[in-house]
Design an enzyme around this catalytic site. Structure first.
Site, PDB file in Angstrom:
ATOM      1  N   ASN A   9      -3.626   5.486   2.076  1.00 40.77           N
ATOM      2  CA  ASN A   9      -4.333   4.707   1.056  1.00 40.77           C
ATOM      3  C   ASN A   9      -3.320   4.361  -0.033  1.00 40.77           C
ATOM      4  O   ASN A   9      -2.952   5.217  -0.827  1.00 40.77           O
ATOM      5  CB  ASN A   9      -5.483   5.557   0.495  1.00 40.77           C
ATOM      6  CG  ASN A   9      -6.172   4.898  -0.681  1.00 40.77           C
ATOM      7  OD1 ASN A   9      -5.969   3.721  -0.951  1.00 40.77           O
ATOM      8  ND2 ASN A   9      -6.993   5.674  -1.380  1.00 40.77           N
ATOM      9  N   TRP A  10      -2.887   3.112  -0.019  1.00 39.45           N
ATOM     10  CA  TRP A  10      -1.813   2.723  -0.943  1.00 39.45           C
ATOM     11  C   TRP A  10      -2.310   2.495  -2.369  1.00 39.45           C
ATOM     12  O   TRP A  10      -1.509   2.300  -3.280  1.00 39.45           O
ATOM     13  CB  TRP A  10      -1.095   1.465  -0.424  1.00 39.45           C
ATOM     14  CG  TRP A  10      -0.319   1.679   0.836  1.00 39.45           C
ATOM     15  CD1 TRP A  10      -0.296   2.797   1.634  1.00 39.45           C
ATOM     16  CD2 TRP A  10       0.570   0.739   1.453  1.00 39.45           C
ATOM     17  NE1 TRP A  10       0.535   2.604   2.707  1.00 39.45           N
ATOM     18  CE2 TRP A  10       1.082   1.351   2.624  1.00 39.45           C
ATOM     19  CE3 TRP A  10       0.974  -0.564   1.151  1.00 39.45           C
ATOM     20  CZ2 TRP A  10       1.981   0.698   3.465  1.00 39.45           C
ATOM     21  CZ3 TRP A  10       1.866  -1.213   1.992  1.00 39.45           C
ATOM     22  CH2 TRP A  10       2.370  -0.580   3.136  1.00 39.45           C
ATOM     23  N   LYS A  11      -3.618   2.454  -2.558  1.00 39.42           N
ATOM     24  CA  LYS A  11      -4.197   2.256  -3.899  1.00 39.42           C
ATOM     25  C   LYS A  11      -3.593   0.999  -4.546  1.00 39.42           C
ATOM     26  O   LYS A  11      -3.272   0.051  -3.834  1.00 39.42           O
ATOM     27  CB  LYS A  11      -4.012   3.520  -4.748  1.00 39.42           C
ATOM     28  CG  LYS A  11      -4.502   4.767  -4.012  1.00 39.42           C
ATOM     29  CD  LYS A  11      -4.581   6.000  -4.864  1.00 39.42           C
ATOM     30  CE  LYS A  11      -5.059   7.173  -4.020  1.00 39.42           C
ATOM     31  NZ  LYS A  11      -5.232   8.408  -4.784  1.00 39.42           N
ATOM     32  N   HIS A  94     -14.264   6.022  -2.212  1.00 40.18           N
ATOM     33  CA  HIS A  94     -13.157   6.812  -2.755  1.00 40.18           C
ATOM     34  C   HIS A  94     -13.519   7.317  -4.151  1.00 40.18           C
ATOM     35  O   HIS A  94     -14.171   6.622  -4.930  1.00 40.18           O
ATOM     36  CB  HIS A  94     -11.880   5.966  -2.803  1.00 40.18           C
ATOM     37  CG  HIS A  94     -10.679   6.808  -3.078  1.00 40.18           C
ATOM     38  ND1 HIS A  94     -10.354   7.229  -4.344  1.00 40.18           N
ATOM     39  CD2 HIS A  94      -9.776   7.373  -2.241  1.00 40.18           C
ATOM     40  CE1 HIS A  94      -9.276   7.998  -4.273  1.00 40.18           C
ATOM     41  NE2 HIS A  94      -8.911   8.108  -3.012  1.00 40.18           N
ATOM     42  N   GLU A  96     -11.908   7.505  -6.785  1.00 35.46           N
ATOM     43  CA  GLU A  96     -11.477   6.645  -7.900  1.00 35.46           C
ATOM     44  C   GLU A  96     -12.453   5.486  -8.088  1.00 35.46           C
ATOM     45  O   GLU A  96     -12.668   5.031  -9.210  1.00 35.46           O
ATOM     46  CB  GLU A  96     -10.045   6.146  -7.647  1.00 35.46           C
ATOM     47  CG  GLU A  96      -9.038   7.280  -7.855  1.00 35.46           C
ATOM     48  CD  GLU A  96      -7.806   7.219  -6.973  1.00 35.46           C
ATOM     49  OE1 GLU A  96      -7.492   6.152  -6.419  1.00 35.46           O
ATOM     50  OE2 GLU A  96      -7.145   8.267  -6.821  1.00 35.46           O
ATOM     51  N   GLU A 166     -12.414  14.670   0.429  1.00 37.35           N
ATOM     52  CA  GLU A 166     -11.339  14.671  -0.563  1.00 37.35           C
ATOM     53  C   GLU A 166     -11.822  15.364  -1.835  1.00 37.35           C
ATOM     54  O   GLU A 166     -12.461  14.730  -2.678  1.00 37.35           O
ATOM     55  CB  GLU A 166     -10.932  13.232  -0.899  1.00 37.35           C
ATOM     56  CG  GLU A 166     -10.403  12.460   0.293  1.00 37.35           C
ATOM     57  CD  GLU A 166      -9.543  11.289  -0.150  1.00 37.35           C
ATOM     58  OE1 GLU A 166      -8.379  11.238   0.266  1.00 37.35           O
ATOM     59  OE2 GLU A 166     -10.014  10.451  -0.922  1.00 37.35           O
ATOM     60  N   GLY A 172      -4.038  13.504  -6.079  1.00 38.95           N
ATOM     61  CA  GLY A 172      -2.973  13.087  -6.984  1.00 38.95           C
ATOM     62  C   GLY A 172      -2.532  14.177  -7.951  1.00 38.95           C
ATOM     63  O   GLY A 172      -1.780  13.925  -8.888  1.00 38.95           O
ATOM     64  N   SER A 212      -3.484  15.410  -1.987  1.00 37.19           N
ATOM     65  CA  SER A 212      -2.139  15.980  -2.064  1.00 37.19           C
ATOM     66  C   SER A 212      -1.610  16.496  -0.719  1.00 37.19           C
ATOM     67  O   SER A 212      -0.938  17.528  -0.675  1.00 37.19           O
ATOM     68  CB  SER A 212      -2.070  17.076  -3.141  1.00 37.19           C
ATOM     69  OG  SER A 212      -2.379  16.537  -4.410  1.00 37.19           O
TER      70      SER A 212
HETATM   71  P1  PGA Z   1      -3.148  11.879  -2.836  1.00 31.82           P
HETATM   72  O1  PGA Z   1      -4.399  10.870  -2.704  1.00 31.82           O
HETATM   73  O2  PGA Z   1      -2.637  12.131  -1.451  1.00 31.82           O
HETATM   74  O3  PGA Z   1      -2.173  11.164  -3.702  1.00 31.82           O
HETATM   75  O4  PGA Z   1      -3.695  13.122  -3.464  1.00 31.82           O
HETATM   76  C1  PGA Z   1      -5.327  11.004  -1.660  1.00 31.82           C
HETATM   77  C2  PGA Z   1      -6.372   9.938  -1.790  1.00 31.82           C
HETATM   78  O5  PGA Z   1      -6.714   9.575  -2.921  1.00 31.82           O
HETATM   79  O6  PGA Z   1      -6.884   9.405  -0.783  1.00 31.82           O
END
Ligand code: PGA
Length: 249
Positions: A9-11, A94, A96, A166, A172, A212
């Site tokens: 997931n490149w966000k 997600h 976020e 998640e 993150g 992470s």
């Molecule tokens: P991360 O993000 O690996 O940077 O913790 C995972 C995600 O948000 O899908």
């Protein structure tokens, strides 16, 4: 049989040219594997990514979509727009999106139905906040997220769904759930699906862990029986790290 999947997931990262170079590098270095490899660049680069990977086994997913067919939804992207450029998988829910853009279980239930009606595959994300875990409510929070958005679907619809557990406190932050914590929750999720549907449905769903995941912890997490792969954020932006995680599966 459920498949193993590593999805990046490149966000909101990578410009057009950076996307092109990372995909060139990934294509050159990807190992031979039976696991599915998926990347989710940002919307503006999806068509080019799809084009660049047209002969590759690396798949392209979107990070979000709207539930409506089309219409007056400024700034939004529809399922048909994604399908038209050959993108058949979408990440929904997600944390976020939930935290910064107000996406609720009810909204996600609508998005899920639209995606399934369009025969898209969904990577459905969910997970508890730190307070939920500290107060011991993590299982009930996760169960209600699944129940509200997914458990009224027909059993047959689950062939279009991949789950991504998640825990928000691990995204993150550099803090990962331990392999045991991941396994415990994944087994709980699989049992919840079995209780609401049946064992065959539960056993056919791929459940990814996200939060992470890095080259140094991926193998331990992926070795757990109910962990079918990972949804990778930060480490998917670096070719060497992402390939090491793919190798770990
Ligand atoms: P991360 O993000 O690996 O940077 O913790 C995972 C995600 O948000 O899908």
């Amino acid at each position: 049989m459920r498949t193993k999947i590593v999805a990046g997931n490149w966000k909101m990262n990578k410009t057009h040219s950076e996307t092109e170079s990372l995909l060139t590098e990934l294509s050159a270095k990807r190992p031979d594997t039976t696991a599915e490899i998926i990347v989710a660049p940002t919307f503006v680069n999806l068509a080019a990514a799809r084009e660049q990977l047209s002969d590759s086994i690396i798949q392209v997913a979107a990070q979000n979509m709207h539930f409506a067919e089309n219409g007056a939804y400024t700034g939004e992207i529809s399922a048909d727009m994604l399908l038209d450029i050959g993108v058949e998988t979408v990440i929904l829910g997600h944390s976020e999106r939930r935290a910064h853009f107000g996406e609720t279980d009810d909204l996600l239930a609508k998005k899920v139905k639209t995606a399934l009606n369009k025969n898209m595959r969904i990577i459905f994300c969910f997970g508890e906040e730190l307070e939920d875990r500290k107060s011991g409510n993590h299982f009930s929070v996760v169960e209600s997220q699944l129940k509200n958005a997914l458990f009224d679907l027909a059993a047959t619809a689950w062939k279009g769904i991949v789950l991504a557990y998640e825990p928000v406190w691990a995204i993150g932050t550099g803090e990962t759930a331990s392999p045991e914590q991941a396994q415990e929750m994944h087994a709980f999720i699989r049992k919840a699906i079995a209780d609401n549907y049946d064992g065959a449905t539960a056993n056919s769903v791929s459940i990814l862990y996200g939060g992470s995941v890095k080259p140094n912890n991926a193998e331990d997490i992926f070795s757990k029986p109910d962990v079918d792969g990972g949804l990778i954020g930060g480490a998917s932006l670096n070719c060497g790290d992402f390939i090491a995680i793919v190798k770990a599966i």
